[in-house]
Motif scaffolding. Structure first.
Motif, PDB file in Angstrom:
ATOM      1  N   MET A 136       0.809  -1.203   0.000  1.00 41.88           N
ATOM      2  CA  MET A 136       0.000   0.000   0.000  1.00 41.88           C
ATOM      3  C   MET A 136       0.843   1.253   0.000  1.00 41.88           C
ATOM      4  SD  MET A 136      -3.358  -0.025   2.270  1.00 41.88           S
ATOM      5  CE  MET A 136      -4.832  -0.697   1.608  1.00 41.88           C
ATOM      6  N   GLY A 137       2.041   1.181   0.492  1.00 45.35           N
ATOM      7  CA  GLY A 137       2.908   2.334   0.481  1.00 45.35           C
ATOM      8  C   GLY A 137       2.719   3.289   1.636  1.00 45.35           C
ATOM      9  N   PHE A 138       2.472   2.791   2.833  1.00 44.32           N
ATOM     10  CA  PHE A 138       2.355   3.665   3.978  1.00 44.32           C
ATOM     11  C   PHE A 138       3.165   3.112   5.136  1.00 44.32           C
ATOM     12  CE2 PHE A 138      -1.337   0.904   3.792  1.00 44.32           C
ATOM     13  CZ  PHE A 138      -1.313   0.282   5.021  1.00 44.32           C
ATOM     14  N   VAL A 139       3.544   3.996   6.045  1.00 40.54           N
ATOM     15  CA  VAL A 139       4.360   3.611   7.199  1.00 40.54           C
ATOM     16  C   VAL A 139       3.430   3.385   8.381  1.00 40.54           C
ATOM     17  CG1 VAL A 139       6.150   4.383   8.783  1.00 40.54           C
ATOM     18  CG2 VAL A 139       6.301   4.955   6.359  1.00 40.54           C
ATOM     19  N   MET A 140       3.606   2.258   9.045  1.00 42.16           N
ATOM     20  CA  MET A 140       2.797   1.967  10.221  1.00 42.16           C
ATOM     21  C   MET A 140       3.722   1.858  11.422  1.00 42.16           C
ATOM     22  SD  MET A 140      -0.308   1.782   9.058  1.00 42.16           S
ATOM     23  CE  MET A 140      -1.379   0.735  10.005  1.00 42.16           C
ATOM     24  N   GLY A 141       3.161   1.704  12.591  1.00 42.48           N
ATOM     25  CA  GLY A 141       3.949   1.500  13.789  1.00 42.48           C
ATOM     26  C   GLY A 141       3.831   2.622  14.798  1.00 42.48           C
ATOM     27  N   ASN A 142       3.106   3.659  14.466  1.00 48.29           N
ATOM     28  CA  ASN A 142       2.921   4.772  15.385  1.00 48.29           C
ATOM     29  C   ASN A 142       1.689   4.554  16.245  1.00 48.29           C
ATOM     30  OD1 ASN A 142       5.091   6.340  14.298  1.00 48.29           O
ATOM     31  ND2 ASN A 142       3.776   6.800  12.570  1.00 48.29           N
ATOM     32  N   GLU A 143       1.746   5.072  17.442  1.00 43.49           N
ATOM     33  CA  GLU A 143       0.600   5.020  18.331  1.00 43.49           C
ATOM     34  C   GLU A 143       0.176   6.440  18.661  1.00 43.49           C
ATOM     35  OE1 GLU A 143       1.097   1.088  20.948  1.00 43.49           O
ATOM     36  OE2 GLU A 143       2.579   2.655  21.351  1.00 43.49           O
ATOM     37  N   PHE A 144      -1.128   6.618  18.826  1.00 44.26           N
ATOM     38  CA  PHE A 144      -1.676   7.921  19.179  1.00 44.26           C
ATOM     39  C   PHE A 144      -2.490   7.742  20.447  1.00 44.26           C
ATOM     40  CE2 PHE A 144      -5.106  11.036  19.113  1.00 44.26           C
ATOM     41  CZ  PHE A 144      -4.409  12.211  18.931  1.00 44.26           C
ATOM     42  N   LEU A 145      -2.227   8.581  21.448  1.00 40.22           N
ATOM     43  CA  LEU A 145      -2.955   8.518  22.707  1.00 40.22           C
ATOM     44  C   LEU A 145      -3.379   9.924  23.084  1.00 40.22           C
ATOM     45  CD1 LEU A 145      -3.806   6.760  25.177  1.00 40.22           C
ATOM     46  CD2 LEU A 145      -1.655   7.466  26.224  1.00 40.22           C
ATOM     47  N   LEU A 146      -4.672  10.078  23.346  1.00 43.17           N
ATOM     48  CA  LEU A 146      -5.214  11.368  23.761  1.00 43.17           C
ATOM     49  C   LEU A 146      -6.057  11.138  25.008  1.00 43.17           C
ATOM     50  CD1 LEU A 146      -5.875  14.404  23.246  1.00 43.17           C
ATOM     51  CD2 LEU A 146      -7.813  13.591  21.896  1.00 43.17           C
TER      52      LEU A 146
END
Length: 73
Positions: A1-11
């Motif tokens: 797909m051509g995207f970077v994964m592995g990030n987390e978002f916490l709010l």
């Protein structure tokens, strides 16, 4: 797909006392709206979780992409 994964978002948001009877409605609404925004902006993610209690709302997005996927018009 051509995207970077592995990030987390916490709010985490501190709130005034929320009545118990509407906590699950709030959780479901936040999940629904977050999914819509990410889909509209073509931002990939693996999972969305929302945790609520009477004093705090927490949004967690697992493996959120660092950038938008390409849109073809």
């Amino acid at each position: 797909m051509g995207f970077v994964m592995g990030n987390e978002f916490l709010l985490e948001i501190g709130v005034e006392d929320i009545p118990f009877r509407i906590l699950f409605d709030i959780r479901d609404y936040i999940i629904k709206r977050t999914k819509k925004v990410l889909e509209d902006e073509t931002i990939s993610y693996e999972d969305i979780k929302v945790f609520v209690n009477s004093r705090k709302i927490t949004l967690y997005i697992k493996n959120i992409s660092s950038f938008q996927n390409h849109k073809y018009v």
